[in-house]
Design an enzyme around this catalytic site. Structure first.
Site, PDB file in Angstrom:
ATOM      1  N   LYS A  11       0.997  -1.207  -0.103  1.00  0.00           N
ATOM      2  CA  LYS A  11      -0.164  -0.025   0.005  1.00  0.00           C
ATOM      3  C   LYS A  11       0.901   1.187   0.008  1.00  0.00           C
ATOM      4  CE  LYS A  11      -3.374  -2.595   2.117  1.00  0.00           C
ATOM      5  NZ  LYS A  11      -4.795  -2.877   2.847  1.00  0.00           N
ATOM      6  N   GLY A 175      -7.370  -4.856   7.118  1.00  0.00           N
ATOM      7  CA  GLY A 175      -6.711  -3.816   8.047  1.00  0.00           C
ATOM      8  C   GLY A 175      -7.305  -3.682   9.453  1.00  0.00           C
ATOM      9  N   SER A 215      -6.303  -9.221   6.966  1.00  0.00           N
ATOM     10  CA  SER A 215      -5.673  -9.623   8.261  1.00  0.00           C
ATOM     11  C   SER A 215      -5.163 -11.090   8.444  1.00  0.00           C
ATOM     12  CB  SER A 215      -6.843  -9.147   9.414  1.00  0.00           C
ATOM     13  OG  SER A 215      -7.275  -7.956   9.605  1.00  0.00           O
TER      14      SER A 215
HETATM   15  P1  PGA Z   1      -4.357  -6.532   5.648  1.00  0.00           P
HETATM   16  O1  PGA Z   1      -4.589  -5.928   4.105  1.00  0.00           O
HETATM   17  O2  PGA Z   1      -3.635  -7.623   5.436  1.00  0.00           O
HETATM   18  O3  PGA Z   1      -3.652  -5.484   6.270  1.00  0.00           O
HETATM   19  O4  PGA Z   1      -5.795  -6.598   6.048  1.00  0.00           O
HETATM   20  C1  PGA Z   1      -4.826  -6.897   2.800  1.00  0.00           C
HETATM   21  C2  PGA Z   1      -5.157  -6.038   1.551  1.00  0.00           C
HETATM   22  O5  PGA Z   1      -5.985  -5.283   1.665  1.00  0.00           O
HETATM   23  O6  PGA Z   1      -4.538  -6.548   0.806  1.00  0.00           O
END
Ligand code: PGA
Length: 252
Positions: A11, A175, A215
């Site tokens: 990201k 997230g 997550s």
């Molecule tokens: P996360 O994000 O593992 O932080 O939940 C996954 C994603 O958005 O690809």
């Protein structure tokens, strides 16, 4: 055998220097510790993609972009094309991440154009789909995810479709620290495969890698990856720490 894939989605995190450090740690740990056949992809911010692609050259680790524009080239200030992504040595592009759908208004139709350009450039799209909590509670999550696939992907020929990687990412799990249970993940992955089979046939559906995202961490990756229809993960937060990310890769 379907390909097992673990892709990191950095990201909007990591400067160039930080990204190079993280990538070199991942390359070394993968070399020393990983003995499964999982494909590893680092989806970095666009400004780091060239340098990280150079750094991973000759290793088992690949790179990808987090987005591309839906036009080939021209007067689109600030945007990045598939040929630019290809030219810096990346092999993958994440498309339709829920953050892009939500904050940048990406529609299924626009994503269909991005999928076409990505395939035409010889890149692998990692196509994201997933429902909101409200949609799940209303019991329309399966229909919603199926419509995302139909509208952005089902115009492809079977041959083209087989080059696509799907990432199922329930928005309520991204997230948030709330992971889908293995039952929820397996159910949706099986539904996605069934939907693909209804259009392209079971043989094609059985070749498509469907990743789980939301997550996913070292302590839950093993049980998620053990699900019959889960072929790996798209990892956000946990891909920012080399130890966590590599432990996830070792979870197959
Ligand atoms: P996360 O994000 O593992 O932080 O939940 C996954 C994603 O958005 O690809």
């Amino acid at each position: 055998m379907r390909k097992k894939i673990v892709a990191g989605n950095w990201k909007m995190n990591k400067t160039l220097e930080e990204g190079l450090t993280l990538a070199s740690e991942v390359v070394n740990m993968v070399k020393d510790e990983v003995n499964n056949q999982a494909e590893v992809v680092l989806c970095t911010p666009a400004v780091s993609l060239h340098a990280v692609s150079k750094l991973v050259e000759g290793s088992k680790v690949k790179t990808g972009a987090q987005n591309c524009y839906d036009k080939e080239s021209g007067a689109y200030t600030g945007e990045i094309s598939v040929s630019m992504i290809r030219s810096v040595g990346a092999s993958h592009v994440i498309l339709g991440h829920s953050e892009r759908r939500e904050y940048f208004g990406e529609s299924n139709t626009m994503l269909a154009d991005k999928v076409n350009l990505t395939l035409k450039a010889g890149l692998t799209p990692i196509f994201c789909c997933g429902e909101t909590l409200k949609q799940r509670e209303a019991g329309i999550h399966i229909a919603f995810v199926n419509s995302q696939l139909t509208e952005s992907l089902f115009h492809l020929s079977a041959e083209e479709f087989q080059k696509v990687v799907i990432a199922y990412e329930p928005i309520w799990a991204i997230g948030t620290g709330v992971t889908a249970s293995t039952a929820q993940a397996q159910e949706m992955h099986a539904e996605i495969r069934k939907h693909i089979a209804s259009k392209y046939g079971q043989a094609v559906a059985d070749t498509i890698s469907i990743l789980y995202g939301g997550s996913c961490k070292p302590d839950n990756a093993k049980e998620l990856f053990a699900c019959k229809d889960v072929d790996g993960g798209l990892i956000g937060g946990a891909s920012l720490k080399s130890r966590d990310f590599v432990d996830i890769i070792k979870s197959f």
